[in-house]
Design a protein around this motif. Structure first.
Motif, short mmCIF file in Angstrom:
data_model
loop_
_atom_site.label_atom_id
_atom_site.label_comp_id
_atom_site.label_asym_id
_atom_site.label_seq_id
_atom_site.Cartn_x
_atom_site.Cartn_y
_atom_site.Cartn_z
N THR A 12 0.80 -1.22 0.00
CA THR A 12 0.00 0.00 0.00
C THR A 12 0.83 1.27 0.00
O THR A 12 0.26 2.36 -0.02
N ASP A 13 2.17 1.16 0.03
CA ASP A 13 2.91 2.42 0.10
C ASP A 13 2.90 3.14 -1.24
O ASP A 13 2.61 2.56 -2.30
N ARG A 15 5.22 4.33 -3.08
CA ARG A 15 6.19 3.91 -4.08
C ARG A 15 5.62 2.78 -4.95
O ARG A 15 5.75 2.81 -6.18
N SER A 230 12.96 3.54 4.77
CA SER A 230 12.13 3.67 3.56
C SER A 230 11.88 5.12 3.17
O SER A 230 10.78 5.50 2.80
N ALA A 233 10.16 5.90 -0.32
CA ALA A 233 8.71 5.74 -0.36
C ALA A 233 8.02 6.90 0.33
O ALA A 233 6.91 7.31 -0.06
N ALA A 234 8.66 7.48 1.35
CA ALA A 234 8.05 8.57 2.10
C ALA A 234 8.27 9.92 1.45
O ALA A 234 7.39 10.78 1.48
N PRO A 237 8.05 9.22 -3.59
CA PRO A 237 7.47 7.95 -4.04
C PRO A 237 7.33 7.85 -5.56
O PRO A 237 7.48 6.76 -6.11
#
Length: 259
Positions: A12-13, A15, A230, A233-234, A237
């Protein structure tokens, strides 16, 4: 959709969502976990963590011949894939993705440093532990912003024009610093090293779990220690997802070329 190769994107992230959009632009049919049984390819998270991803359940649902792709594969993940009879490829073993990932990691770290400190990076003394891809990307960017960067790993740092000390001398070097960034996934920022830092220091640990910092000791000593995981991704993304999709497409193209 007939004849169109299909991806099931798991996770669900942001990225992974961006990677899914990039794969769709590249001509693949892209769906979520509900498409696992129909998918030719299953795109799994980075890092691939069984505690967050129901890997066994997902891979048992895969159709015969499906290919799964994940990042930073654990031995447990490989075993689960083998038991499910699904080939599992580590896309983060690819140098091009590691290098692309280092850039948003470095930018994200700079954002943390700017948010958490009360001084400019310009003219600040910053200790950087490790000089792999992330350390290199971060070191040159900090230096470009005017920081006085000292790298605790002499091998390459001096060739980049940065100050360097031997990693073994980290404890002796620490008293000159109140800001440290670690990129080494090993216990390098020990209690002894942390005790030698200036009071109230800021530590940003970029290394994968469990990191390279004794976080309990940092708290006891009154330092602020942030385990920044991560960051691509944060913080970036879209860029990180496009790089992931590009690497996955290259893996698939190479497999098609192999007789």
């Amino acid at each position: 959709m007939d004849g169109q190769r299909r991806f099931a994107v798991i996770g669900t992230d942001a990225r992974l969502a961006a990677a899914g959009r990039a794969l769709a632009r590249a001509g693949f049919a892209v769906g979520g976990p509900e498409q696992t049984a129909l998918a030719d390819y299953i795109l799994l998270p980075l890092p691939l963590d069984e505690s967050r991803t129901p890997l066994a359940e997902l891979l048992r649902a895969a159709k015969p011949g499906a290919l799964a792709l994940g990042g930073k594969l654990s031995a447990q993940a490989r075993q689960i894939a083998a038991e499910a009879g699904v080939e599992l490829v580590d896309y983060f073993a690819r140098e091009e993705l590691i290098l692309c990932n280092a850039i948003p990691t470095a930018e994200g770290c700079i954002g943390i440093l700017m948010a958490e400190r009360t001084q400019t990076l310009w003219n600040s003394a910053i200790l950087l532990a490790g000089f792999g891809p992330v350390g290199q990307a971060l070191g040159v960017r900090l230096a470009a912003l005017g920081a006085q960067v000292t790298v605790a790993e002499r091998a390459l740092a001096e060739s980049f024009g940065l100050r360097a000390v031997d990693l073994a001398r980290l404890e002796q070097t620490a008293p000159a610093f109140d800001t440290v960034v670690n990129t080494i996934p090993a216990p390098v920022l020990t209690e002894a090293v942390l005790a030698a830092l200036r009071p109230g220091s800021l530590i940003v640990d970029l290394a994968s779990k469990p990191g390279g910092t004794d976080f309990a000791a940092a708290r006891r000593l009154g330092h602020r220690a942030i385990h920044a995981l991560s960051l691509p991704a944060a913080c970036a993304p879209e860029t990180a997802g496009e790089a992931l999709a590009r690497t996955v497409c290259e893996i698939l193209a190479e497999r098609e070329e192999t007789p």
